[in-house]
Write an enzyme that holds these catalytic residues in place. Structure first.
Site, PDB file in Angstrom:
ATOM      1  N   TYR A 208      -5.030  13.574   4.004  1.00 30.24           N
ATOM      2  CA  TYR A 208      -4.491  13.690   2.639  1.00 30.24           C
ATOM      3  C   TYR A 208      -4.892  14.991   1.958  1.00 30.24           C
ATOM      4  O   TYR A 208      -4.129  15.552   1.180  1.00 30.24           O
ATOM      5  CB  TYR A 208      -4.891  12.471   1.792  1.00 30.24           C
ATOM      6  CG  TYR A 208      -4.126  11.238   2.190  1.00 30.24           C
ATOM      7  CD1 TYR A 208      -4.356  10.636   3.418  1.00 30.24           C
ATOM      8  CD2 TYR A 208      -3.141  10.687   1.391  1.00 30.24           C
ATOM      9  CE1 TYR A 208      -3.644   9.525   3.830  1.00 30.24           C
ATOM     10  CE2 TYR A 208      -2.420   9.571   1.785  1.00 30.24           C
ATOM     11  CZ  TYR A 208      -2.678   8.996   2.999  1.00 30.24           C
ATOM     12  OH  TYR A 208      -1.962   7.902   3.403  1.00 30.24           O
TER      13      TYR A 208
ATOM     14  N   HIS B 256       6.567   9.174   2.654  1.00 28.96           N
ATOM     15  CA  HIS B 256       6.546   8.761   1.240  1.00 28.96           C
ATOM     16  C   HIS B 256       7.169   9.827   0.336  1.00 28.96           C
ATOM     17  O   HIS B 256       6.710  10.052  -0.784  1.00 28.96           O
ATOM     18  CB  HIS B 256       5.117   8.468   0.766  1.00 28.96           C
ATOM     19  CG  HIS B 256       4.459   7.318   1.475  1.00 28.96           C
ATOM     20  ND1 HIS B 256       4.459   6.041   0.978  1.00 28.96           N
ATOM     21  CD2 HIS B 256       3.794   7.246   2.655  1.00 28.96           C
ATOM     22  CE1 HIS B 256       3.808   5.246   1.810  1.00 28.96           C
ATOM     23  NE2 HIS B 256       3.402   5.955   2.840  1.00 28.96           N
TER      24      HIS B 256
ATOM     25  N   ASN C 139      -0.195   0.149   0.186  1.00 29.58           N
ATOM     26  CA  ASN C 139       1.201  -0.188   0.475  1.00 29.58           C
ATOM     27  C   ASN C 139       1.505  -1.591  -0.046  1.00 29.58           C
ATOM     28  O   ASN C 139       0.596  -2.318  -0.445  1.00 29.58           O
ATOM     29  CB  ASN C 139       1.458  -0.174   1.989  1.00 29.58           C
ATOM     30  CG  ASN C 139       1.707   1.233   2.528  1.00 29.58           C
ATOM     31  OD1 ASN C 139       1.968   2.166   1.773  1.00 29.58           O
ATOM     32  ND2 ASN C 139       1.621   1.371   3.830  1.00 29.58           N
TER      33      ASN C 139
ATOM     34  N   HIS D 109      -5.475  10.919  -2.415  1.00 33.93           N
ATOM     35  CA  HIS D 109      -6.358  11.196  -1.276  1.00 33.93           C
ATOM     36  C   HIS D 109      -7.298  10.006  -1.103  1.00 33.93           C
ATOM     37  O   HIS D 109      -8.035   9.662  -2.040  1.00 33.93           O
ATOM     38  CB  HIS D 109      -7.143  12.479  -1.572  1.00 33.93           C
ATOM     39  CG  HIS D 109      -8.009  12.942  -0.447  1.00 33.93           C
ATOM     40  ND1 HIS D 109      -7.927  12.437   0.829  1.00 33.93           N
ATOM     41  CD2 HIS D 109      -8.982  13.894  -0.416  1.00 33.93           C
ATOM     42  CE1 HIS D 109      -8.813  13.056   1.594  1.00 33.93           C
ATOM     43  NE2 HIS D 109      -9.467  13.933   0.872  1.00 33.93           N
TER      44      HIS D 109
HETATM   45 FE1  HDE Z   1      -0.347   7.740   4.263  1.00 30.48          FE
HETATM   46  N1  HDE Z   1       0.069   9.713   4.050  1.00 30.48           N
HETATM   47  N2  HDE Z   1      -1.071   8.124   6.124  1.00 30.48           N
HETATM   48  N3  HDE Z   1      -0.666   5.748   4.607  1.00 30.48           N
HETATM   49  N4  HDE Z   1       0.368   7.331   2.479  1.00 30.48           N
HETATM   50  C1  HDE Z   1       0.632  10.276   2.973  1.00 30.48           C
HETATM   51  O1  HDE Z   1      -0.125  12.222   1.952  1.00 30.48           O
HETATM   52  C2  HDE Z   1      -1.363   9.339   6.612  1.00 30.48           C
HETATM   53  C3  HDE Z   1      -1.208   5.178   5.701  1.00 30.48           C
HETATM   54  C4  HDE Z   1       0.358   6.137   1.827  1.00 30.48           C
HETATM   55  O2  HDE Z   1       2.591   8.542  -3.592  1.00 30.48           O
HETATM   56  C5  HDE Z   1       0.646  11.768   3.023  1.00 30.48           C
HETATM   57  O3  HDE Z   1       0.124  13.222  -0.040  1.00 30.48           O
HETATM   58  C6  HDE Z   1      -2.006   9.223   7.890  1.00 30.48           C
HETATM   59  C7  HDE Z   1      -1.574   3.817   5.453  1.00 30.48           C
HETATM   60  C8  HDE Z   1       0.964   6.262   0.534  1.00 30.48           C
HETATM   61  O4  HDE Z   1       1.835  10.529  -3.074  1.00 30.48           O
HETATM   62  C9  HDE Z   1      -0.086  12.082   4.330  1.00 30.48           C
HETATM   63  C10 HDE Z   1      -2.058   7.885   8.158  1.00 30.48           C
HETATM   64  C11 HDE Z   1      -1.214   3.586   4.153  1.00 30.48           C
HETATM   65  C12 HDE Z   1       1.339   7.594   0.432  1.00 30.48           C
HETATM   66  C13 HDE Z   1      -0.390  10.699   4.857  1.00 30.48           C
HETATM   67  C14 HDE Z   1      -1.489   7.206   7.043  1.00 30.48           C
HETATM   68  C15 HDE Z   1      -0.645   4.798   3.643  1.00 30.48           C
HETATM   69  C16 HDE Z   1       0.948   8.241   1.657  1.00 30.48           C
HETATM   70  C17 HDE Z   1       1.987  12.401   2.836  1.00 30.48           C
HETATM   71  C18 HDE Z   1      -2.602   7.197   9.406  1.00 30.48           C
HETATM   72  C19 HDE Z   1      -1.342   2.272   3.368  1.00 30.48           C
HETATM   73  C20 HDE Z   1       2.067   8.250  -0.719  1.00 30.48           C
HETATM   74  C21 HDE Z   1       1.918  13.065   1.487  1.00 30.48           C
HETATM   75  C22 HDE Z   1      -3.961   7.481   9.653  1.00 30.48           C
HETATM   76  C23 HDE Z   1      -2.701   1.860   3.167  1.00 30.48           C
HETATM   77  C24 HDE Z   1       1.138   8.745  -1.760  1.00 30.48           C
HETATM   78  C25 HDE Z   1       0.585  12.853   1.014  1.00 30.48           C
HETATM   79  C26 HDE Z   1       1.918   9.322  -2.906  1.00 30.48           C
HETATM   80  C27 HDE Z   1       1.117   9.607   1.910  1.00 30.48           C
HETATM   81  C28 HDE Z   1      -1.066  10.519   5.986  1.00 30.48           C
HETATM   82  C29 HDE Z   1      -1.353   5.799   7.004  1.00 30.48           C
HETATM   83  C30 HDE Z   1      -0.154   4.876   2.302  1.00 30.48           C
HETATM   84  C31 HDE Z   1       0.643  12.947   5.313  1.00 30.48           C
HETATM   85  C32 HDE Z   1      -2.476  10.367   8.753  1.00 30.48           C
HETATM   86  C33 HDE Z   1      -2.260   2.858   6.427  1.00 30.48           C
HETATM   87  C34 HDE Z   1       1.167   5.156  -0.492  1.00 30.48           C
HETATM   88  O5  HDE Z   1      -1.286  12.752   4.100  1.00 30.48           O
END
Ligand code: HDE
Length: 703
Positions: free
Chosen positions: A361, A73, A147, A338
């Site tokens: 997060y 993202h 999402n 987060h």
């Molecule tokens: Fe994320 N995801 N994600 N994700 N995600 C991040 O956090 C992660 C997942 C989503 O505009 C990171 O601050 C793991 C699902 C959005 O700043 C990180 C897993 C969904 C955003 C991270 C998922 C999301 C992130 C990268 C699997 C939809 C952007 C930077 C367990 C429900 C937020 C950050 C923004 C961002 C980890 C799966 C949505 C690395 C480990 C499912 C919208 O922490």
């Protein structure tokens, strides 16, 4: 009261805003600088001196300007706004004030994003879009990090690094950027059956939204609402856009990626600047705890939806985005979402994907924002009071006073003290858990295809064609044959005919065994199921040249504006074009700086000389043909209809006659000047509201 909270957040942000207008340039120490264009040297041609503290500070700061981009993202766009519930009905299920008190308007910051690409990648790639909302509630910050697709690729967070490594550019040559159309992604898909439902969404139009303002949002996981009696209810969160859910077509996306890589960002920014504030409705699907096992899938499995026909989405309130950030880095880049930022009344479930996110997060912000004090960055600061015993660390900007930094204490009079639930403290839902310590996916998570098939069955004909084309495109980029084959085998479990169609396109054998399609569908999954009735903010190119019908053009522009559309006048040159009748027409943009892919529709104005010029201009002709090819409304009045003929987009039955003719999204009238019929604008805006004329796809360009 509601206004007060919003004002408070605004004041907080303003307190730290640095306004550089009318001030002297200084060093970081506040010393005024007399010269910043030449370094201090020993003589005009001599060596630069170490004592030039201003040059050294300037360059050192510059050297450290970049921070690590988000690992996923990375590319995004953000905006401020507010959320307000319609009424209090949800109060039976949750104590979360911001969802249940209609007098409370909660300030929010929303960040939309793509997932796979780097910060500088294009907006219109085929990808999931992030839809992350930070609610600055009076009980603390609540983040709904969702999402635009309601399911996910994997079921357990431990697979996330594997998945992301597979979809990101390949590690040896860092190719391709922001695309899933490559070997490692499809290798992962071929080996990981649980991806298949999400892959169907990724190959669908959902992955190429027309605008952030025109996409749905989903919390994805099943969360838990908790009421005043401590009773839990399962909940799925939905955002529904007021402008309807609309997508681009793939050819258009690829062209926009070059013509305007900031297409979705710009669209959001411009709409807010123009006062066309985007809106969404928050809705919830509620499932009583007693029904936890009432479904043929597991509520804790993030690769599953609850079909809306089974559990309706009930409206809760309205989100409006009405203010652009002042500084991209300070706000959109530094915002830290987060999933574990929850407030009383909202709690987690044991969804293993959510559990992993609750770890990830917080951890990711430490590396990205350089330490544990990122909640003090203005965009992350709650409007609720903050009192912790946490101290020091990188970038500590709070000056804590007093001797107390521990609990319990007497030196601070016992403060800060812990609160009870009656004082809005967060109390964890007392869920009973027991079990052996094991690494094992639950048996209830094993059906990977039924809902992928449900999605396929629910698509309209054009949506299906797009999915087939997307699979063919993506797998067509895969270089290793066995990866193509295993992907086709997986698709075969979703629907045999789909797999056959894909296999044909990419030159591999279709699956030998035919799996039976269960035949069930969920109409709510089709984007075409709920057509929109508004052309608001749709961009329309009005093509003109010298010799144009000035009266007709002005009338067309006015009528479109009155109907909420955003017409722009395009001509072979900027400035004004000379009118054959009426006043000369001011030009908004030169045709060759724009492209049909940046508009929702096109109108060719009357004026025989103008049309002759346009007909001889490759740009103008291409503009019309391309808009037609992308199924957009195309219109012409008076002599303008001739250009549609020259572009080959007039089918039999269109054009001619005094009235207004509409054939396959082509709107024509022979009338021009002040007599241009209102109906012309009405029909055109109807077509814009329908977004695209999909029937052209099956019928092709008219003979
Ligand atoms: Fe994320 N995801 N994600 N994700 N995600 C991040 O956090 C992660 C997942 C989503 O505009 C990171 O601050 C793991 C699902 C959005 O700043 C990180 C897993 C969904 C955003 C991270 C998922 C999301 C992130 C990268 C699997 C939809 C952007 C930077 C367990 C429900 C937020 C950050 C923004 C961002 C980890 C799966 C949505 C690395 C480990 C499912 C919208 O922490």
């Amino acid at each position: 009261m509601a206004d007060e909270r919003a004002d408070e957040k605004q004041a907080q942000l303003e307190a730290v805003r640095v306004d550089d207008a009318d001030t002297y340039l200084t060093t970081q120490q506040g010393v005024r600088v007399d010269h910043t264009d030449d370094a201090l040297t020993a003589g005009a041609r001599g060596p630069t001196l170490l004592e030039d503290f201003h040059a050294r500070e300037k360059i050192t700061h510059f050297d450290h300007e970049r921070i690590p981009e988000r690992v996923v993202h990375a590319r995004g766009a953000g905006a401020y706004g507010h959320f307000q519930p319609y009424d209090g009905w949800l109060g039976e299920y949750t104590v979360a004030e911001f969802l249940t008190d209609p007098s409370v308007e909660t300030p929010v910051f929303v960040r939309f994003s793509t997932v796979a690409g780097s910060r500088g990648s294009a907006d219109t790639v085929r990808d999931v879009r992030g839809f992350a909302t930070k609610f600055y509630t009076r009980q603390g910050n609540y983040d709904l990090v969702g999402n635009n697709i309601p399911v996910f690729f994997i079921q357990d967070g431990i697979k996330f690094p594997d998945f992301v490594h597979a979809v990101k550019p390949e590690p040896d040559n860092e190719i391709p950027q922001a695309q899933s159309a490559h070997d490692t992604f499809w290798d992962f898909v071929g080996l990981q059956a649980e991806t298949m439902h999400m892959v169907m969404w990724l190959m669908s139009d959902r992955a190429i939204p027309r605008s952030y303002r025109m996409m749905q949002g989903f919390g994805v996981h099943t969360f838990r609402l908790v009421n005043a009696n401590g009773e839990g209810t399962f909940v799925k969160f939905h955002w529904k856009p007021k402008l309807g859910t609309h997508s681009l077509v793939w050819d258009e996306c690829q062209k926009i990626a070059g013509k305007d890589p900031d297409y979705n960002r710009r669209d959001l920014w411009d709409a807010i600047e123009a006062g066309d504030f985007p809106e969404w409705e928050l809705g919830v699907q509620l499932v009583p705890e007693k029904d936890e096992f009432a479904f043929d899938f597991d509520l804790l499995d993030a690769t599953k939806i609850i079909p809306e026909e089974q559990v309706p989405v009930r409206p809760v309130g309205r989100l409006v985005l009405d203010r652009n950030p002042d500084n991209f880095f300070a706000e959109t880049e530094q915002v830290a979402f987060h999933t574990a930022n929850v407030v009383p009344g909202i709690d987690f479930t044991n969804d293993p994907l959510l559990q992993a996110r609750n770890f990830s997060y917080l951890d990711t912000q430490l590396i990205r924002l350089g330490g544990p004090n990122f909640a003090q960055i203005p965009v992350n600061r709650p409007i609720a009071d903050v009192h912790t015993n946490q101290r020091d660390g990188y970038h500590q900007s709070r000056v804590n006073t007093g001797k107390q930094s521990y609990h319990k204490n007497t030196v601070g009079g016992g403060c800060p003290m812990v609160a009870g639930a009656d004082h809005a403290a967060f109390t964890h839902y007392a869920e009973k858990v027991e079990g052996a310590k094991i690494r094992k996916r639950s048996d209830s998570f094993q059906d990977h295809y039924s809902q992928a098939t449900l999605f396929w069955n629910s698509m309209s004909e054009p949506e299906r064609e797009h999915i087939v084309a997307a699979f063919r495109f993506e797998l067509g980029k895969v270089t290793q044959r066995h990866i193509r084959e295993s992907a086709v085998a997986r698709i075969g479990h979703v629907d045999h005919d789909l797999a056959v169609a894909v296999a044909e396109g990419i030159g591999v054998d279709p699956p030998k065994e035919e799996t039976t399609n269960h035949g069930r569908s969920s109409p709510a999954l089709s984007q075409l199921e709920a057509p929109t009735d508004t052309a608001a903010t749709r961009k329309v190119a009005v093509l003109v040249a010298d010799g144009v019908d000035g009266d007709g053009t002005r009338r067309a522009v006015e009528l479109l504006r009155e109907r909420g559309a955003l017409p722009e006048v395009l001509a072979p040159h900027e400035g004004v074009v000379a009118a054959a009748q009426g006043d000369d027409v001011p030009v908004d943009r030169a045709i060759n700086t724009m492209s049909s892919v940046l508009y929702d529709g096109v109108v060719v104005a009357c004026g025989p000389d103008a049309v002759r010029t346009l007909a001889g201009d490759g740009y103008a002709l291409h503009f019309v043909t391309e808009a037609y090819k992308h199924h957009k409304p195309v219109a012409g009045f008076g002599a303008g209809v001739d250009l549609l003929g020259a572009a080959g987009v007039l089918g039999s039955g269109s054009g001619g006659g005094d009235g207004v003719n509409v054939t396959k999204g082509v709107v024509t009238t022979s009338t021009a000047g002040d007599a241009l019929p209102v109906e012309f604008a009405d029909r055109l805006t109807d077509e814009l509201a329908h977004h695209r004329c999909w029937s052209r796809e099956t019928d092709g360009i008219p003979a």
